[in-house]
Design a protein around this motif. Structure first.
Motif, mmCIF file in Angstrom:
data_model
loop_
_atom_site.group_PDB
_atom_site.id
_atom_site.type_symbol
_atom_site.label_atom_id
_atom_site.label_comp_id
_atom_site.label_asym_id
_atom_site.label_seq_id
_atom_site.Cartn_x
_atom_site.Cartn_y
_atom_site.Cartn_z
ATOM 1 N N LEU A 121 133.969 5.383 43.683
ATOM 2 C CA LEU A 121 134.397 4.850 45.028
ATOM 3 C C LEU A 121 133.415 5.011 46.188
ATOM 4 C CD1 LEU A 121 138.227 5.499 44.998
ATOM 5 C CD2 LEU A 121 137.231 3.539 44.519
ATOM 6 N N LEU A 122 132.880 6.295 46.229
ATOM 7 C CA LEU A 122 131.865 6.279 47.334
ATOM 8 C C LEU A 122 130.763 5.507 46.932
ATOM 9 C CD1 LEU A 122 132.124 10.141 47.919
ATOM 10 C CD2 LEU A 122 132.980 8.418 49.524
ATOM 11 N N THR A 123 130.137 5.565 45.635
ATOM 12 C CA THR A 123 128.869 4.853 45.386
ATOM 13 C C THR A 123 129.133 3.310 45.304
ATOM 14 O OG1 THR A 123 128.588 6.362 43.727
ATOM 15 C CG2 THR A 123 127.234 4.169 43.691
ATOM 16 N N PHE A 124 130.296 2.745 45.024
ATOM 17 C CA PHE A 124 130.827 1.442 45.240
ATOM 18 C C PHE A 124 131.045 0.808 46.949
ATOM 19 C CE2 PHE A 124 133.974 -1.911 45.878
ATOM 20 C CZ PHE A 124 133.179 -2.881 45.028
ATOM 21 N N THR A 125 131.291 1.887 47.522
ATOM 22 C CA THR A 125 131.591 1.555 48.965
ATOM 23 C C THR A 125 129.990 1.688 49.652
ATOM 24 O OG1 THR A 125 133.568 2.703 49.170
ATOM 25 C CG2 THR A 125 132.522 2.164 51.166
ATOM 26 N N LEU A 126 129.101 2.468 49.430
ATOM 27 C CA LEU A 126 128.008 2.387 49.786
ATOM 28 C C LEU A 126 127.202 1.183 49.442
ATOM 29 C CD1 LEU A 126 125.915 4.140 51.434
ATOM 30 C CD2 LEU A 126 125.328 5.233 49.171
ATOM 31 N N VAL B 165 128.413 -1.484 48.868
ATOM 32 C CA VAL B 165 128.800 -2.764 49.460
ATOM 33 C C VAL B 165 128.203 -2.867 50.845
ATOM 34 C CG1 VAL B 165 131.018 -4.160 50.401
ATOM 35 C CG2 VAL B 165 131.094 -3.231 48.178
ATOM 36 N N LEU B 166 128.456 -1.548 51.741
ATOM 37 C CA LEU B 166 127.921 -1.461 53.108
ATOM 38 C C LEU B 166 126.480 -1.901 53.049
ATOM 39 C CD1 LEU B 166 129.745 1.732 54.116
ATOM 40 C CD2 LEU B 166 130.317 -0.562 54.790
ATOM 41 N N TYR C 280 124.866 -3.933 51.094
ATOM 42 C CA TYR C 280 124.770 -5.339 50.680
ATOM 43 C C TYR C 280 125.150 -6.105 52.115
ATOM 44 C CZ TYR C 280 125.630 -10.140 49.150
ATOM 45 O OH TYR C 280 125.520 -11.409 49.058
#
Length: 317
Positions: free
Chosen positions: A35-40, A42-43, A45
């Motif tokens: 989740l941390l990797t995906f959120t980072l 997205v931010l 991008y």
């Protein structure tokens, strides 16, 4: 590579013991990491998209701004065009009513003429009876139709068969340009019913006129009534007449081929407007020229031509 091991100090027993691994805790760590990797990602991008734009995006944004400026004016112009079209339709109806004593033709006058429009008010049993009787009648006529087809195929295979003049005298003419055909029509000058012996083809002055079949020009002369007129004699006792021409490209005695240009449309003689008055005669008797067009147009176009020629009440000469 050696597997990592974790130990914890046991104060009661005063020694170190190995920490047991828990699957749930491992799964939780993996989920949190994902989740941390995906959120980072997205931010990153979003930050990249807000700061950097491609050439396509810049062009599209420019087009959007241009359309936003143009739209208010286009909306007003669209309203003006709609009002102008409505006014032209009204004037068109008035002209047709004044000249032809009928309404202006629709886009397709035969499109809405369907028997299905009348079925709502007809009882079902009447429709069934009518359909049954119609089917029986068609079945009784089947042998006669088969016999007619046999005669047609035999005639077409005959080398000595003479076909009537069947091509269009005006190339690519469509049904809205079809005027009054043979029959009792209102004369535009006398405003009285007289017998009209041909078909009016309403086209602009100078439009080429073609011979509708092979033949010999028997006359290419001018008179007060029909103006510049060309008469062509065809095999099988047929004769075609082309009247109100602006100019004539043939002379008497000249042999012509089907499709050959014989003159141009005009309004010589007693003509209400530029048009071609076209006649088909057989053994001297005037025929309905529309009946000879079916081989050159689609069935729908032929039906519309026939409808227009019958319903136009005023001739152009």
């Amino acid at each position: 590579m050696a597997k990592r091991r974790f130990f914890i100090f046991d104060s009661e027993n005063f020694h170190f013991g190995e920490v047991p691994r828990k699957i749930g805790r491992t799964v939780l760590i993996l989920v949190v990491y994902f989740l941390l990797t995906f959120t980072l990602a997205v931010l990153l991008y979003l930050a990249f998209a807000l700061v950097y734009r491609t050439d396509t995006e810049r062009r599209l944004r420019q087009e959007i701004r241009m359309y936003e400026r143009l739209y208010p004016g286009l909306e007003e112009r669209e309203q003006l065009v709609g009002d102008a079209i409505a006014n032209l339709q009204r004037k068109d109806n008035e002209i047709y009513d004044l000249v032809f004593h009928s309404g202006a033709p629709s886009l397709d006058p035969m499109a809405d003429r369907s028997a299905l429009q009348l079925t709502d008010t007809i009882p079902v049993h009447r429709l069934v009876e009518y359909t049954r009787d119609k089917a029986d009648s068609l079945l009784r006529r089947t042998p006669a139709v088969d016999s007619a087809f046999v005669r047609i195929f035999r005639a077409l295979s005959d080398k000595d068969l003479v076909l009537p003049p069947m091509i269009l005298p005006i190339e690519d003419i469509t049904y809205p340009q079809i005027g009054a055909s043979a029959g009792r029509k209102i004369n535009p000058f006398y405003k009285a019913y007289v017998y009209h012996e041909g078909l009016d083809l309403i086209v602009s002055r100078g439009t080429p006129v073609r011979a509708t079949g092979d033949g010999v020009v028997t006359s290419a002369a001018s008179n007060r009534a029909t103006g510049n007129t060309v008469r062509i004699e065809h095999a099988g006792g047929y004769e075609t007449v082309y009247a109100h021409l602006e100019s004539m490209n043939v002379v008497a005695g000249q042999r012509v081929r089907a499709g050959q240009r014989i003159g141009n449309v005009g309004m010589s003689g007693q003509a209400f407007a530029p048009h071609l008055h076209y006649e088909v005669r057989r053994e001297g008797k005037a025929m309905d020229p529309v009946g000879y067009f079916f081989a050159s147009v689609t069935p729908a176009e032929y039906a519309n031509m026939l409808y227009m020629s019958v319903n136009t009440q005023q001739s152009m000469d």
